[in-house]
Each structure stands twice: as C-alpha cells, then as structure tokens.
Design a protein around this motif. Structure first.
Motif, PDB file in Angstrom:
ATOM      1  N   PHE A 233       0.816  -1.210   0.000  1.00 46.76           N
ATOM      2  CA  PHE A 233       0.000   0.000   0.000  1.00 46.76           C
ATOM      3  C   PHE A 233       0.857   1.269   0.000  1.00 46.76           C
ATOM      4  O   PHE A 233       0.460   2.283   0.572  1.00 46.76           O
ATOM      5  N   THR A 234       2.009   1.197  -0.624  1.00 47.74           N
ATOM      6  CA  THR A 234       2.787   2.418  -0.787  1.00 47.74           C
ATOM      7  C   THR A 234       2.002   3.395  -1.656  1.00 47.74           C
ATOM      8  O   THR A 234       1.019   3.031  -2.314  1.00 47.74           O
ATOM      9  N   ALA A 235       2.412   4.637  -1.657  1.00 50.31           N
ATOM     10  CA  ALA A 235       1.682   5.674  -2.378  1.00 50.31           C
ATOM     11  C   ALA A 235       2.660   6.566  -3.124  1.00 50.31           C
ATOM     12  O   ALA A 235       3.861   6.566  -2.831  1.00 50.31           O
ATOM     13  N   PRO A 236       2.178   7.341  -4.103  1.00 51.94           N
ATOM     14  CA  PRO A 236       3.071   8.250  -4.832  1.00 51.94           C
ATOM     15  C   PRO A 236       3.707   9.262  -3.893  1.00 51.94           C
ATOM     16  O   PRO A 236       3.146   9.606  -2.841  1.00 51.94           O
ATOM     17  N   ASP A 237       4.883   9.738  -4.273  1.00 53.65           N
ATOM     18  CA  ASP A 237       5.528  10.785  -3.496  1.00 53.65           C
ATOM     19  C   ASP A 237       4.700  12.057  -3.564  1.00 53.65           C
ATOM     20  O   ASP A 237       4.258  12.461  -4.642  1.00 53.65           O
ATOM     21  N   VAL A 238       4.485  12.659  -2.419  1.00 50.29           N
ATOM     22  CA  VAL A 238       3.734  13.907  -2.342  1.00 50.29           C
ATOM     23  C   VAL A 238       4.644  14.961  -1.742  1.00 50.29           C
ATOM     24  O   VAL A 238       5.218  14.745  -0.673  1.00 50.29           O
ATOM     25  N   PRO A 239       4.817  16.123  -2.397  1.00 51.32           N
ATOM     26  CA  PRO A 239       5.662  17.174  -1.823  1.00 51.32           C
ATOM     27  C   PRO A 239       5.178  17.559  -0.432  1.00 51.32           C
ATOM     28  O   PRO A 239       3.987  17.705  -0.188  1.00 51.32           O
ATOM     29  N   THR A 240       6.107  17.677   0.490  1.00 54.49           N
ATOM     30  CA  THR A 240       5.756  18.030   1.862  1.00 54.49           C
ATOM     31  C   THR A 240       5.430  19.514   1.964  1.00 54.49           C
ATOM     32  O   THR A 240       6.182  20.365   1.484  1.00 54.49           O
ATOM     33  N   GLN A 241       4.283  19.811   2.559  1.00 49.05           N
ATOM     34  CA  GLN A 241       3.920  21.213   2.759  1.00 49.05           C
ATOM     35  C   GLN A 241       4.816  21.823   3.835  1.00 49.05           C
ATOM     36  O   GLN A 241       5.043  21.216   4.881  1.00 49.05           O
ATOM     37  N   PRO A 242       5.381  22.985   3.598  1.00 52.23           N
ATOM     38  CA  PRO A 242       6.186  23.624   4.639  1.00 52.23           C
ATOM     39  C   PRO A 242       5.332  23.939   5.858  1.00 52.23           C
ATOM     40  O   PRO A 242       4.133  24.167   5.751  1.00 52.23           O
ATOM     41  N   SER A 243       5.962  23.930   7.020  1.00 56.49           N
ATOM     42  CA  SER A 243       5.241  24.204   8.264  1.00 56.49           C
ATOM     43  C   SER A 243       4.651  25.608   8.226  1.00 56.49           C
ATOM     44  O   SER A 243       5.288  26.567   7.787  1.00 56.49           O
ATOM     45  N   PHE A 244       3.394  25.718   8.681  1.00 62.30           N
ATOM     46  CA  PHE A 244       2.741  27.019   8.713  1.00 62.30           C
ATOM     47  C   PHE A 244       3.277  27.874   9.858  1.00 62.30           C
ATOM     48  O   PHE A 244       3.453  29.083   9.722  1.00 62.30           O
ATOM     49  N   GLU A 245       3.556  27.221  10.997  1.00 60.39           N
ATOM     50  CA  GLU A 245       4.013  27.947  12.179  1.00 60.39           C
ATOM     51  C   GLU A 245       5.362  28.603  11.899  1.00 60.39           C
ATOM     52  O   GLU A 245       6.336  27.952  11.533  1.00 60.39           O
ATOM     53  N   GLY A 246       5.414  29.917  12.055  1.00 60.27           N
ATOM     54  CA  GLY A 246       6.644  30.658  11.827  1.00 60.27           C
ATOM     55  C   GLY A 246       6.945  30.960  10.369  1.00 60.27           C
ATOM     56  O   GLY A 246       7.988  31.540  10.048  1.00 60.27           O
ATOM     57  N   SER A 247       6.039  30.603   9.469  1.00 59.31           N
ATOM     58  CA  SER A 247       6.277  30.807   8.034  1.00 59.31           C
ATOM     59  C   SER A 247       5.923  32.228   7.616  1.00 59.31           C
ATOM     60  O   SER A 247       5.218  32.958   8.328  1.00 59.31           O
ATOM     61  N   ARG A 248       6.408  32.619   6.439  1.00 58.56           N
ATOM     62  CA  ARG A 248       6.042  33.926   5.897  1.00 58.56           C
ATOM     63  C   ARG A 248       4.531  33.994   5.686  1.00 58.56           C
ATOM     64  O   ARG A 248       3.919  35.048   5.869  1.00 58.56           O
ATOM     65  N   GLY A 253      -0.531  36.660   6.955  1.00 61.06           N
ATOM     66  CA  GLY A 253      -1.891  36.645   7.476  1.00 61.06           C
ATOM     67  C   GLY A 253      -2.061  37.581   8.655  1.00 61.06           C
ATOM     68  O   GLY A 253      -3.074  38.278   8.772  1.00 61.06           O
ATOM     69  N   ARG A 254      -1.054  37.606   9.535  1.00 65.16           N
ATOM     70  CA  ARG A 254      -1.132  38.495  10.685  1.00 65.16           C
ATOM     71  C   ARG A 254      -1.141  39.956  10.253  1.00 65.16           C
ATOM     72  O   ARG A 254      -1.871  40.782  10.815  1.00 65.16           O
ATOM     73  N   VAL A 255      -0.326  40.290   9.262  1.00 68.14           N
ATOM     74  CA  VAL A 255      -0.278  41.671   8.766  1.00 68.14           C
ATOM     75  C   VAL A 255      -1.642  42.080   8.221  1.00 68.14           C
ATOM     76  O   VAL A 255      -2.179  43.141   8.570  1.00 68.14           O
ATOM     77  N   ILE A 274       3.043  41.922  15.276  1.00 62.56           N
ATOM     78  CA  ILE A 274       2.912  40.624  14.603  1.00 62.56           C
ATOM     79  C   ILE A 274       3.920  39.592  15.082  1.00 62.56           C
ATOM     80  O   ILE A 274       3.741  38.395  14.858  1.00 62.56           O
ATOM     81  N   ARG A 275       5.017  40.024  15.754  1.00 58.69           N
ATOM     82  CA  ARG A 275       5.934  39.027  16.301  1.00 58.69           C
ATOM     83  C   ARG A 275       6.659  39.586  17.519  1.00 58.69           C
ATOM     84  O   ARG A 275       7.093  40.753  17.527  1.00 58.69           O
ATOM     85  N   VAL A 276       6.807  38.728  18.538  1.00 61.90           N
ATOM     86  CA  VAL A 276       7.349  39.193  19.813  1.00 61.90           C
ATOM     87  C   VAL A 276       8.840  39.488  19.725  1.00 61.90           C
ATOM     88  O   VAL A 276       9.375  40.255  20.539  1.00 61.90           O
ATOM     89  N   ASP A 277       9.538  38.892  18.740  1.00 64.48           N
ATOM     90  CA  ASP A 277      10.988  39.092  18.658  1.00 64.48           C
ATOM     91  C   ASP A 277      11.367  40.165  17.648  1.00 64.48           C
ATOM     92  O   ASP A 277      12.513  40.253  17.208  1.00 64.48           O
ATOM     93  N   TYR A 278      10.399  41.030  17.285  1.00 64.72           N
ATOM     94  CA  TYR A 278      10.693  42.106  16.334  1.00 64.72           C
ATOM     95  C   TYR A 278      11.578  43.160  16.985  1.00 64.72           C
ATOM     96  O   TYR A 278      11.272  43.675  18.062  1.00 64.72           O
TER      97      TYR A 278
END
Length: 316
Positions: A233-248, A253-255, A274-278
C-alpha cells in the motif's frame, strides 16, 4: 474506445496501468454505486451553482474540509452571489479570509476579481468550459476543471493527490503525472464528470487514504486492486507542505488581519504587533518586514506610504 491490444484511442499506453481490468464498465459501475450508496455530506455537493462551487474550491486548496464548511457558509451568507462579492470592498473580503485562516490572502483578492470579471466580461453568467474558466483571475487548470465538472457536468477527469493515490494503488499506475492524467481520463465515463469526479475523490478520501481502510469502508475496487491483492500500500511521493508555524504565510496573514482593524499602522508598531521578537535593526526587523509588505503590495493587498519621518502601511 479501446483497441484489441488494450490501448486506448484516447492515448492510454498499455504500460500506464498494468492492472487495469478489461471490463472497465464494471469498474465504473462499482465506484458510482458505492458513492451513491453513501458518501460524506458537504454542502457544495448539493449545489450546481458555479459561484458557490468556485468559492468551495478556492477555500479547499490548503484548508481541511471540516474547517471549510463553516467558512463557506459564512462567506455565502455575507456575499451570496458573484455580483454581491464584486460589489464588496476587497479589504473586507481579505479580512474575512484572514480571520478564517483560509491560506494565502491573495486567493481572496483573486476570487473578488474573478467575481468582477463574471459581471463585466461574461454578463453575469459563468463560463462553462475548463478552458474558459481559466480566463478568470486566479483560476488554474485544476480549479477550472472542478468547477466545470461539478457545476456544469462538463469537465475532464480530476486528478488530485487522492486520485493519484487511488490509481497508483489500484491499477499500478506509475508515479508520473502524464500517466495519471491518461488513466483517469480513460476511466471516466463520457459526460459523467460530476458524479465520477466526486466518487473517485471520495474513494481516495475515505477508503484509500494514507492509511487504507479497504474492508472497513467497503472499497468497491477490492477485487481488481493491485495493492489489495499484494499487500503493498505504498503511495506516490507527495511534496511536503512547509510548516505554517513561523512561516512567511503566517506573518502575511497576521499583517493583513491587523491592517484590517486599523486605517493605517506605522511599520515598527506593526512589527511589534505581529511578532514578539521584532527589533527594528534585528534579523526580523524593518528589512524583513519591508520585504513582507513588498510581497503583499505586489499582490495588490497592501499599500506602503513613505513619509518624511515614518513609514506606514494600509490595506488597499
């Protein structure tokens, strides 16, 4: 039409699907009967309104379907027609998108512009073919085909991640986009895109997910399925979505969300919100924020104003 050697007049090569059975009608009938017997109820499956379907397709691009349902219903309550959406203030549409965490905010902008095109270029009536639908702003081949299929029953075979996984497992289709397209097209009954595309995507979403539920979900293709017979039951390779947390994407969205609450905001104030470390001169400071705002400006979402002693941003 299928030739005697198993190849298709529509371009299906013999090695595209080594396990594709000779009785294609039985395969088609089994899937459609399975789908019509029981399937997940999504509200956009109960409509043929192209506007409502377009909204659902755009919302679903990077959002789980259980979260799309309330957002879709709220959106249509606020803007029930393409004309109503076209008359809306774009900043309100973008703010709605951001508030509901529906992914890239430029999709809201494109949806608003597509609704405007329907009114100004098509007399208020949606085009019906996949080719014409792609003329609408932000509507790519997949979305155009989905709208043509589900609104007008006039689409081609839909090939998304779920469909690829089904074809790869069931009929040993190689992990190749062109092969998936040919096999999907060959399997779909002529003139039956609405039911067929819903059915095969349902199969991938319910019975043939990352963790298969063949017997539990009563998969209608078990008797023909290569994976079910071999246990692979292997499956086709699917590109991994980049993590949303901390992403541009998250900070974009916050802006937009923050600018939707204020007429304009000074850039350093915006950064701190929009970010505490600004820190203005730090790694994630003015230069980083200007780049973010520049991207949003290029997308037509944000306007940057350079004054004598300060820089401000506002929604367009």
């Amino acid at each position: 039409m299928t030739d005697h050697d198993g190849t298709s007049s529509r371009g299906l090569a013999a090695d595209d699907a080594p396990s594709l059975p000779a009785d294609r009608d039985a395969v088609r009938t089994a899937l459609v009967e399975w789908y019509e017997g029981d399937h997940r109820e999504f509200p956009w499956r109960r409509t043929t309104d192209p506007y409502e379907i377009l909204v659902s397709e755009v919302m679903s691009q990077q959002t789980q379907l259980d979260r799309v349902v309330p957002a879709w219903e709220d959106f249509l309550e606020r803007w029930p027609t393409a004309a109503a959406l076209a008359d809306a203030d774009r900043s309100d549409v973008v703010a709605f998108w951001s508030d509901h965490s529906l992914g890239y905010n430029n999709r809201a902008k494109y949806l608003h512009e597509a609704a405007t095109q329907v009114g100004t270029e098509y007399g208020g009536e949606f085009p019906e073919s996949p080719e014409e639908l792609q003329e609408l702003m932000g509507v790519g081949p997949y979305t155009a085909n989905a709208v043509a299929s589900f609104a007008f029953d006039a689409g081609d075979a839909v090939v998304d991640t779920n469909v690829k996984r089904v074809l790869y497992r069931a009929f040993d289709v190689p992990d190749d986009d062109a092969a998936f397209e040919r096999v999907a097209s060959h399997l779909m009954p002529e003139g039956g895109s609405r039911t067929w595309n819903n059915a095969i995507m349902e199969l991938g979403g319910v019975a043939c997910g990352k963790k298969p539920r063949c017997d539990e979900a009563g998969c209608p293709w078990r008797e023909w399925c290569h994976a079910y017979q071999t246990g692979d039951f292997t499956a086709p390779d699917v590109p991994t979505q980049p993590s949303f947390e901390g992403s541009r994407r998250q900070f974009r969205g916050r802006v937009v969300r923050l600018l939707g609450e204020h007429e304009e905001i000074e850039i350093d104030t915006l950064g701190h919100r929009i970010r505490v470390d600004y820190t203005p001169d730090g790694e994630h400071g003015r230069e980083w924020l200007r780049g973010l705002l520049s991207d949003l400006s290029d997308d037509g979402l944000v306007q940057i104003e350079n004054g004598d002693d300060r820089i401000t941003a506002r929604l367009r």
